[in-house]
Design an enzyme around this catalytic site. Sequence first.
Site, PDB file in Angstrom:
ATOM      1  N   LYS A   2      43.022  44.713  -7.297  1.00 26.61           N
ATOM      2  CA  LYS A   2      41.676  44.234  -6.985  1.00 26.61           C
ATOM      3  C   LYS A   2      41.802  42.842  -6.387  1.00 26.61           C
ATOM      4  CE  LYS A   2      37.329  42.577  -9.116  1.00 26.61           C
ATOM      5  NZ  LYS A   2      36.499  42.469 -10.330  1.00 26.61           N
ATOM      6  N   ASP A  19      34.035  36.247  -6.459  1.00 28.35           N
ATOM      7  CA  ASP A  19      33.012  37.149  -7.002  1.00 28.35           C
ATOM      8  C   ASP A  19      31.794  36.338  -7.429  1.00 28.35           C
ATOM      9  OD1 ASP A  19      31.532  39.146  -8.141  1.00 28.35           O
ATOM     10  OD2 ASP A  19      32.844  39.424  -9.890  1.00 28.35           O
ATOM     11  N   LYS A  78      25.837  35.905 -10.461  1.00 28.92           N
ATOM     12  CA  LYS A  78      26.313  35.364 -11.730  1.00 28.92           C
ATOM     13  C   LYS A  78      25.655  34.009 -11.995  1.00 28.92           C
ATOM     14  CE  LYS A  78      31.019  37.331 -11.710  1.00 28.92           C
ATOM     15  NZ  LYS A  78      30.987  38.109 -12.945  1.00 28.92           N
ATOM     16  N   ASP A 138      39.356  36.305  -9.225  1.00 25.88           N
ATOM     17  CA  ASP A 138      39.016  37.725  -9.268  1.00 25.88           C
ATOM     18  C   ASP A 138      39.925  38.553  -8.348  1.00 25.88           C
ATOM     19  OD1 ASP A 138      37.542  39.561 -10.621  1.00 25.88           O
ATOM     20  OD2 ASP A 138      35.852  39.554  -9.224  1.00 25.88           O
ATOM     21  N   ASP A 161      27.367  43.149  -9.332  1.00 23.76           N
ATOM     22  CA  ASP A 161      28.448  42.395  -9.976  1.00 23.76           C
ATOM     23  C   ASP A 161      29.521  43.327 -10.555  1.00 23.76           C
ATOM     24  OD1 ASP A 161      29.826  40.183 -10.796  1.00 23.76           O
ATOM     25  OD2 ASP A 161      28.551  39.753 -12.541  1.00 23.76           O
ATOM     26  N   GLU A 169      31.483  45.056  -8.976  1.00 21.71           N
ATOM     27  CA  GLU A 169      31.984  45.306  -7.612  1.00 21.71           C
ATOM     28  C   GLU A 169      33.439  45.758  -7.596  1.00 21.71           C
ATOM     29  OE1 GLU A 169      32.179  42.482  -9.006  1.00 21.71           O
ATOM     30  OE2 GLU A 169      34.198  41.841  -8.478  1.00 21.71           O
ATOM     31  N   ARG A 196      35.103  47.952  -9.306  1.00 23.00           N
ATOM     32  CA  ARG A 196      35.284  49.404  -9.295  1.00 23.00           C
ATOM     33  C   ARG A 196      34.854  50.020  -7.961  1.00 23.00           C
ATOM     34  NH1 ARG A 196      31.397  49.746 -14.454  1.00 23.00           N
ATOM     35  NH2 ARG A 196      32.239  47.654 -14.619  1.00 23.00           N
TER      36      ARG A 196
HETATM   37  N1  BES Z   1      35.178  39.921 -12.070  1.00 26.17           N
HETATM   38  C1  BES Z   1      34.278  40.333 -13.078  1.00 26.17           C
HETATM   39  C2  BES Z   1      34.934  40.506 -14.443  1.00 26.17           C
HETATM   40  C3  BES Z   1      35.409  39.248 -15.105  1.00 26.17           C
HETATM   41  C4  BES Z   1      34.607  38.575 -15.988  1.00 26.17           C
HETATM   42  C5  BES Z   1      36.691  38.786 -14.878  1.00 26.17           C
HETATM   43  C6  BES Z   1      35.067  37.440 -16.618  1.00 26.17           C
HETATM   44  C7  BES Z   1      37.136  37.655 -15.507  1.00 26.17           C
HETATM   45  C8  BES Z   1      36.324  36.988 -16.384  1.00 26.17           C
HETATM   46  C9  BES Z   1      33.668  41.667 -12.697  1.00 26.17           C
HETATM   47  O1  BES Z   1      33.494  41.862 -11.349  1.00 26.17           O
HETATM   48  C10 BES Z   1      32.316  41.697 -13.312  1.00 26.17           C
HETATM   49  O2  BES Z   1      31.503  40.900 -12.935  1.00 26.17           O
HETATM   50  N2  BES Z   1      32.113  42.619 -14.244  1.00 26.17           N
HETATM   51  C11 BES Z   1      30.872  42.747 -14.911  1.00 26.17           C
HETATM   52  C12 BES Z   1      30.554  44.218 -15.009  1.00 26.17           C
HETATM   53  C13 BES Z   1      29.178  44.501 -15.501  1.00 26.17           C
HETATM   54  C14 BES Z   1      28.157  44.065 -14.494  1.00 26.17           C
HETATM   55  C15 BES Z   1      29.076  45.965 -15.764  1.00 26.17           C
HETATM   56  C16 BES Z   1      31.009  42.124 -16.297  1.00 26.17           C
HETATM   57  O3  BES Z   1      32.081  42.268 -16.906  1.00 26.17           O
HETATM   58  O4  BES Z   1      30.075  41.476 -16.734  1.00 26.17           O
HETATM   59 ZN    ZN Z   2      34.775  40.896 -10.137  1.00 25.10          ZN
HETATM   60 MN    MN Z   3      31.676  41.076 -10.649  1.00 21.62          MN
END
Ligand code: BES
Ligand code: ZN
Ligand code: MN
Length: 491
Positions: A263, A268, A275, A286, A345, A347, A349
């Site tokens: 990834k 992000d 966010k 990310d 967010d 994203e 996947r």
């Molecule tokens: N890049 C983030 C995940 C992340 C969070 C990595 C904190 C490192 C530290 C990912 O893209 C994300 O935002 N995931 C969301 C998914 C949710 C919207 C289902 C999350 O984990 O909040």
């Molecule tokens: Zn992300």
């Molecule tokens: Mn995200």
Amino acid sequence: MQLNLDSNQPAGIQTECLVIGFTEGGPLSPTAKAVDEASGGSISRMLESGDIETGLGTTSFLPGLPGLAAQRVLAVGFGKQEKLNLARFDRGCLAAGKALRDHPLTHCHVCVHDVEFGEIDIARRLKQAALAIHRANYLYTATKTLKDDAPAPVQTASFQGEDDLQPAIDQADAFASGFEKAKNLGDLPPNICNPAYLAAEAATIAGQYENVELEVLEEDAMAELGMDALLSISSGSANGARLIVLKYSGAADDQAPVVLVGKGVTFDSGGLSLKSGENMMQMKYDMGGAAGVIGAFVACVKLQMSVNVVCIVAAVENMPDGAACRPGDVVTSMSGKTIEVLNTDAEGRMVLCDALTYCQKFKPDVIIDAATLTGACVIALGHHATGLISNDDALADDLLAAGQSIVDRAWRLPLWEEYQSQLDTPFADMKNIGGMPAGVLTAACFLSRFAEDQRWAHLDVAGSAWKWGSDEGATGRPAGLLAQYLLDRSS
Ligand code: BES
Ligand code: ZN
Ligand code: MN
């Protein structure tokens, strides 16, 4: 840092610092014994007086010992002998590496691998020590004015040993290069390290090493392939996406490759599901999964391992603008499956699913993706374990073992089909979020739908790819785990 071997007697080695290991109450290591004799028993006296500490992670500089060619000794504590294992040994070596980094010396001679424990042989201990000291001496400089009091990382480290330990040094050197590359990419700011930068980095790697080919797909080529899931995330960014494909041929053509997929979200923001400022701050990392697979690839090609590897980086920036994907949009992935994007967010996947479909054209033996995929993984496992989810027990076991043996550890979580229904929606084949419960697993469930009939594993490195607190920065993980997995396969 340069790593090499030196087989001369430790007491006679001319160096700024001789690095020796001690256990709490355990017998003296061969080097400690030799140095004790050469210095008229000063080691024994300082152990007695407490001037040499032996607790795990302690370090004591001992200047000007008589009878030694070395200017000083660094005594490294490894704690109780009977509790010593590879992970604790790694922690001790990391502490030694930091002490060396913070001292204005640039050369050292290391003997800590003569501290014995468990079933771990000397070559493994040497490799781990060299890697840990190398890692601790990493210094980010790309965008910083260096002050006079900046740490002075070690430039050359020699290790006690004869030629039979050369393979261990070579492995440490290659793995260290991989870690260093991964850490550096993770640390670079997102206005520098964007998708085009990652592609340029891949081109440098392809030019530097033998048997490597590179192909980079830009957005028009991806559109032609139908990668609308990936492109829906990129559409809100001024920086175009890249699908980076590095191919290494280290084995016979008919040997099915290991495909690594990273990834590579170079920033992000969350997209329209923006966010908070607090949560956005570290989102340059990310692309930690991409950095990890690139790092493992570097280790692999530097050692010219006997394995075929395809390393794919899905490099995208997730930004909100007038062209950005909306919550509620339904997009068709390259596989033909439709996805309702309820949260922009989620994203990672979206980006990975098209890369997982694309990579099957290489007829992989196994597919392993690495991704900073979910905050839920950080909640579940914290910062020490990488989350591992797989549809194949043998592959999962191999990855767990590789992680154990290089102290870049993962922990397996279940991929039970019961979790899949959390992705149901009336409006598409699936939605891209699965609600609060088991967020790390529903993300993996989503990916699993694009790796059906494949031996596939997913590494969630959201918690393990970045270190908070002291020495904040990218860790380079899971470059070590993946490099070790490739090495285990090649031998
Ligand atoms: N890049 C983030 C995940 C992340 C969070 C990595 C904190 C490192 C530290 C990912 O893209 C994300 O935002 N995931 C969301 C998914 C949710 C919207 C289902 C999350 O984990 O909040
Ligand atoms: Zn992300
Ligand atoms: Mn995200």
